[in-house]
Each structure stands twice: as C-alpha cells, then as structure tokens.
Design a protein around this motif. Structure first.
Motif, mmCIF file in Angstrom:
data_model
loop_
_atom_site.group_PDB
_atom_site.id
_atom_site.type_symbol
_atom_site.label_atom_id
_atom_site.label_comp_id
_atom_site.label_asym_id
_atom_site.label_seq_id
_atom_site.Cartn_x
_atom_site.Cartn_y
_atom_site.Cartn_z
ATOM 1 N N ARG A 33 0.860 -1.181 -0.128
ATOM 2 C CA ARG A 33 -0.056 -0.020 -0.061
ATOM 3 C C ARG A 33 0.828 1.301 -0.021
ATOM 4 N NH1 ARG A 33 -1.813 3.405 4.070
ATOM 5 N NH2 ARG A 33 -3.953 4.541 3.395
ATOM 6 N N TRP A 34 0.552 2.289 -0.765
ATOM 7 C CA TRP A 34 1.729 3.274 -1.175
ATOM 8 C C TRP A 34 1.017 4.422 -0.041
ATOM 9 C CZ3 TRP A 34 5.224 4.614 -4.719
ATOM 10 C CH2 TRP A 34 5.363 3.573 -5.671
ATOM 11 N N SER A 35 1.795 4.768 0.706
ATOM 12 C CA SER A 35 1.714 6.018 1.742
ATOM 13 C C SER A 35 3.032 6.555 2.165
ATOM 14 C CB SER A 35 1.227 5.350 3.235
ATOM 15 O OG SER A 35 2.132 4.708 3.816
ATOM 16 N N PHE A 36 2.674 7.926 2.549
ATOM 17 C CA PHE A 36 4.028 8.841 2.789
ATOM 18 C C PHE A 36 4.954 8.300 3.711
ATOM 19 C CE2 PHE A 36 0.923 12.158 1.078
ATOM 20 C CZ PHE A 36 1.975 12.665 0.194
ATOM 21 N N GLU A 37 4.189 7.180 4.867
ATOM 22 C CA GLU A 37 5.206 6.707 5.851
ATOM 23 C C GLU A 37 6.202 5.632 5.283
ATOM 24 O OE1 GLU A 37 1.638 7.182 6.082
ATOM 25 O OE2 GLU A 37 1.768 8.727 7.450
ATOM 26 N N THR A 38 5.708 5.204 4.120
ATOM 27 C CA THR A 38 6.603 4.026 3.483
ATOM 28 C C THR A 38 7.670 4.477 2.494
ATOM 29 O OG1 THR A 38 4.836 3.371 1.881
ATOM 30 C CG2 THR A 38 5.153 2.137 3.823
ATOM 31 N N LEU A 39 7.602 5.890 2.374
ATOM 32 C CA LEU A 39 8.556 6.303 1.103
ATOM 33 C C LEU A 39 9.844 6.905 1.939
ATOM 34 C CD1 LEU A 39 5.954 8.566 -1.008
ATOM 35 C CD2 LEU A 39 6.741 6.544 -1.325
ATOM 36 N N PRO A 40 10.954 6.863 1.414
ATOM 37 C CA PRO A 40 11.028 6.117 -0.052
ATOM 38 C C PRO A 40 11.045 4.710 -0.154
ATOM 39 C CG PRO A 40 13.367 6.914 0.725
ATOM 40 C CD PRO A 40 12.192 7.442 1.759
ATOM 41 N N MET A 41 10.645 4.019 -1.114
ATOM 42 C CA MET A 41 10.675 2.619 -1.155
ATOM 43 C C MET A 41 12.216 2.180 -1.955
ATOM 44 S SD MET A 41 6.765 1.612 -2.231
ATOM 45 C CE MET A 41 5.537 2.304 -1.132
ATOM 46 N N LEU A 42 13.219 1.845 -1.219
ATOM 47 C CA LEU A 42 14.560 1.680 -1.910
ATOM 48 C C LEU A 42 15.034 0.237 -1.295
ATOM 49 C CD1 LEU A 42 15.978 5.165 -1.623
ATOM 50 C CD2 LEU A 42 15.152 4.152 -3.643
ATOM 51 N N PRO A 43 14.620 -0.660 -2.141
ATOM 52 C CA PRO A 43 15.248 -2.116 -1.686
ATOM 53 C C PRO A 43 16.813 -2.079 -1.694
ATOM 54 C CG PRO A 43 14.441 -2.175 -4.117
ATOM 55 C CD PRO A 43 14.089 -0.767 -3.076
ATOM 56 N N GLU A 44 17.542 -2.957 -1.234
ATOM 57 C CA GLU A 44 18.761 -3.063 -1.213
ATOM 58 C C GLU A 44 19.330 -3.334 -2.648
ATOM 59 O OE1 GLU A 44 20.702 -5.526 1.660
ATOM 60 O OE2 GLU A 44 20.047 -4.482 3.446
ATOM 61 N N GLU A 45 18.472 -4.180 -3.148
ATOM 62 C CA GLU A 45 18.929 -4.565 -4.568
ATOM 63 C C GLU A 45 17.548 -4.734 -5.479
ATOM 64 O OE1 GLU A 45 21.275 -7.983 -6.993
ATOM 65 O OE2 GLU A 45 21.450 -7.872 -5.066
ATOM 66 N N PHE A 46 17.475 -4.234 -6.688
ATOM 67 C CA PHE A 46 16.259 -4.153 -7.282
ATOM 68 C C PHE A 46 16.242 -5.318 -8.079
ATOM 69 C CE2 PHE A 46 14.295 0.019 -7.286
ATOM 70 C CZ PHE A 46 15.289 0.721 -6.449
ATOM 71 N N SER A 47 15.148 -6.067 -8.067
ATOM 72 C CA SER A 47 14.826 -7.364 -8.841
ATOM 73 C C SER A 47 13.996 -7.099 -10.171
ATOM 74 C CB SER A 47 14.040 -8.532 -8.080
ATOM 75 O OG SER A 47 14.948 -8.639 -6.639
ATOM 76 N N LEU A 48 14.425 -8.280 -10.826
ATOM 77 C CA LEU A 48 13.590 -8.204 -12.545
ATOM 78 C C LEU A 48 12.541 -9.424 -12.496
ATOM 79 C CD1 LEU A 48 16.757 -7.421 -14.454
ATOM 80 C CD2 LEU A 48 15.115 -5.660 -13.824
ATOM 81 N N ARG A 49 11.849 -9.162 -13.248
ATOM 82 C CA ARG A 49 10.710 -10.220 -13.627
ATOM 83 C C ARG A 49 10.317 -10.358 -15.151
ATOM 84 N NH1 ARG A 49 4.891 -7.877 -10.772
ATOM 85 N NH2 ARG A 49 4.784 -6.431 -12.348
ATOM 86 N N PRO A 50 9.897 -11.237 -15.705
ATOM 87 C CA PRO A 50 9.342 -11.519 -17.171
ATOM 88 C C PRO A 50 7.919 -10.348 -17.303
ATOM 89 C CG PRO A 50 10.012 -13.575 -16.537
ATOM 90 C CD PRO A 50 10.001 -12.626 -15.362
ATOM 91 N N ARG A 51 7.966 -9.892 -18.283
ATOM 92 C CA ARG A 51 6.472 -9.140 -18.419
ATOM 93 C C ARG A 51 5.421 -10.190 -18.577
ATOM 94 N NH1 ARG A 51 6.327 -3.546 -21.500
ATOM 95 N NH2 ARG A 51 4.369 -3.421 -20.295
ATOM 96 N N LYS A 52 4.289 -10.019 -18.357
ATOM 97 C CA LYS A 52 3.237 -10.983 -18.329
ATOM 98 C C LYS A 52 2.629 -10.998 -19.668
ATOM 99 C CE LYS A 52 1.836 -10.813 -13.594
ATOM 100 N NZ LYS A 52 0.718 -10.795 -12.759
ATOM 101 N N GLY A 53 2.438 -12.138 -20.516
ATOM 102 C CA GLY A 53 1.603 -11.936 -21.831
ATOM 103 C C GLY A 53 2.493 -11.494 -22.877
ATOM 104 N N GLY A 54 1.911 -11.455 -24.213
ATOM 105 C CA GLY A 54 2.448 -11.138 -25.289
ATOM 106 C C GLY A 54 3.608 -12.022 -25.691
ATOM 107 N N GLY A 55 3.622 -13.330 -25.549
ATOM 108 C CA GLY A 55 4.379 -13.908 -26.141
ATOM 109 C C GLY A 55 5.889 -14.029 -25.163
ATOM 110 N N THR A 56 6.005 -13.282 -24.177
ATOM 111 C CA THR A 56 7.109 -13.122 -23.343
ATOM 112 C C THR A 56 7.914 -14.112 -22.920
ATOM 113 O OG1 THR A 56 6.519 -10.901 -22.648
ATOM 114 C CG2 THR A 56 8.086 -12.370 -21.370
ATOM 115 N N ASP A 57 7.090 -15.239 -22.590
ATOM 116 C CA ASP A 57 7.764 -16.653 -22.019
ATOM 117 C C ASP A 57 8.482 -17.428 -23.233
ATOM 118 O OD1 ASP A 57 7.037 -16.057 -19.386
ATOM 119 O OD2 ASP A 57 5.201 -17.335 -19.580
ATOM 120 N N GLU A 58 7.728 -17.434 -24.120
ATOM 121 C CA GLU A 58 8.200 -18.109 -25.492
ATOM 122 C C GLU A 58 9.398 -17.684 -26.065
ATOM 123 O OE1 GLU A 58 5.271 -17.127 -24.955
ATOM 124 O OE2 GLU A 58 4.250 -19.265 -24.719
#
Length: 205
Positions: free
Chosen positions: A114-139
């Motif tokens: 949930r976005w709120s001022f209390e949780t900002l800034p959202m800065l993880p120690e290391e940013f993670s990646l993921r495949p986009r959904k749909g559109g033939g991405t997995d293939e």
C-alpha cells in the motif's frame, strides 16, 4: 561483479551504466544524475563463417523482429531457424519490446503493498527483475535463454534501438538471463543498407 551490465548500488540505489555504449550527449545527461559506470568485456572478432558445431558465433539481439530481418538481409544471415536467423558466423534474434521489467514494491516488503507517505522512499537493497506478462514473453525468453547459454556463442552484439530505452531493454534481458558473454554495441539510427554496413564496421565496445 564488473560484468553485470545493469545493477544498483546497495548503498545509494544509483543505477550503474556502461559509459562506452552511450552517445556523447547521453553521457552528459547521465552524469548529471550521479550515475556510476561499469566496464564490460569486449567481443573478440572471429572471421565470418557459416555456423557449425564448435565454430564461434556472434549473437545479435535486436529490439524487434523487423530490425532483425533488416540486419539479417544486409549481413547475409538468411538461414531461418525456430526463433532466429543465421549465417556468416552470426545468429540474429530479437526481443518483443520490453520483455523484462522491475518487480513491484510488494515483492520486497509486505508493507510496500500500500502506497503511503510513511513508507516512502521505497528503496530495496537490490532491485529485482521479472518477465512481463503475456504477449509471447515466456516463449521469447526461452529462445533467448537457449541461444545465450549455447557454447557456440562467442559474444553478443547489442543491436537494440539507439537510445536509452533500447539500452534498457537489452540490459534487463542480459541480467534476467544471467548472461556473462562479452558485449559490443551496434549503434545505428537508420536501417538503410548503407547505414547498417557503416555501423557494423564500427561496432562499439
């Protein structure tokens, strides 16, 4: 790890770029953001040869299929395979635009769902990646993973569009698939035959 093309500093969250792939104007723009730069290994230049088992092959990755077809036509890689074109010591394949994206904030912490001022800034120690959904991405990612892990591939040529977005598309795929191949950059803004030939003769490290 100096071979990682795109990562963030654990302490500052700054994105790290390879300076050698940026145009002069982009280097100035990136410098203003406080970004850091990392070196990547350079490709060796094998003599052109038809792909055969055990012969080093350069893999060319474009941003979209139409660009791959144009490059293949000019460079003589006219052999059609299941997901790529090949010939003259090259295998030319493509993304479908953005195949990989950053994870959502909730991936790192439940409190960030949930976005709120209390949780900002959202800065993880290391940013993670993921495949986009749909559109033939997995293939498409399956094809790219197969090619990038092939022992016949000597290096990879980044032929995504000449700009920040094209650079990001390449780097996200490169990191998502944990690639460690040396890289060179094809920097071409026009897809005329003469422009492609000129840029191919001046690949950037």
């Amino acid at each position: 790890d100096p071979q990682r093309l795109h990562r963030f500093s654990r302490n500052s969250g700054r994105r790290i770029f390879d300076l050698s792939t940026q145009s002069p104007s982009e280097r100035r723009d990136i410098s203003r953001t406080g970004a850091s730069y990392s070196a990547i290994p350079h490709c060796r230049r094998p003599e052109a040869a038809e792909p055969t088992a055990g012969v080093p092959i350069r893999l060319v990755l474009t941003e979209k299929p139409s660009v791959a077809r144009d490059l293949a036509r000019v460079l003589g890689a006219t052999g059609r395979q299941d997901g790529w074109l090949e010939g003259h010591g090259l295998q030319i394949t493509w993304c479908l635009g953005h195949l990989v994206e950053l994870e959502e904030p909730s991936h790192y912490q439940d409190a960030w769902k949930r976005w709120s001022f209390e949780t900002l800034p959202m800065l993880p120690e290391e940013f993670s990646l993921r495949p986009r959904k749909g559109g033939g991405t997995d293939e498409r990612l399956k094809v790219l993973r197969k090619l990038l892990k092939s022992r016949d591939i000597d290096c990879i040529i980044n032929a995504c569009d000449a700009g920040r977005e094209g650079e990001l598309i390449f780097r996200f795929v490169y990191e998502m698939l944990d690639c460690r191949l040396p890289v060179e950059r094809l920097w071409v803004s026009s897809l005329t035959d003469s422009a492609i030939k000129a840029a191919w003769g001046k690949l950037r490290p």
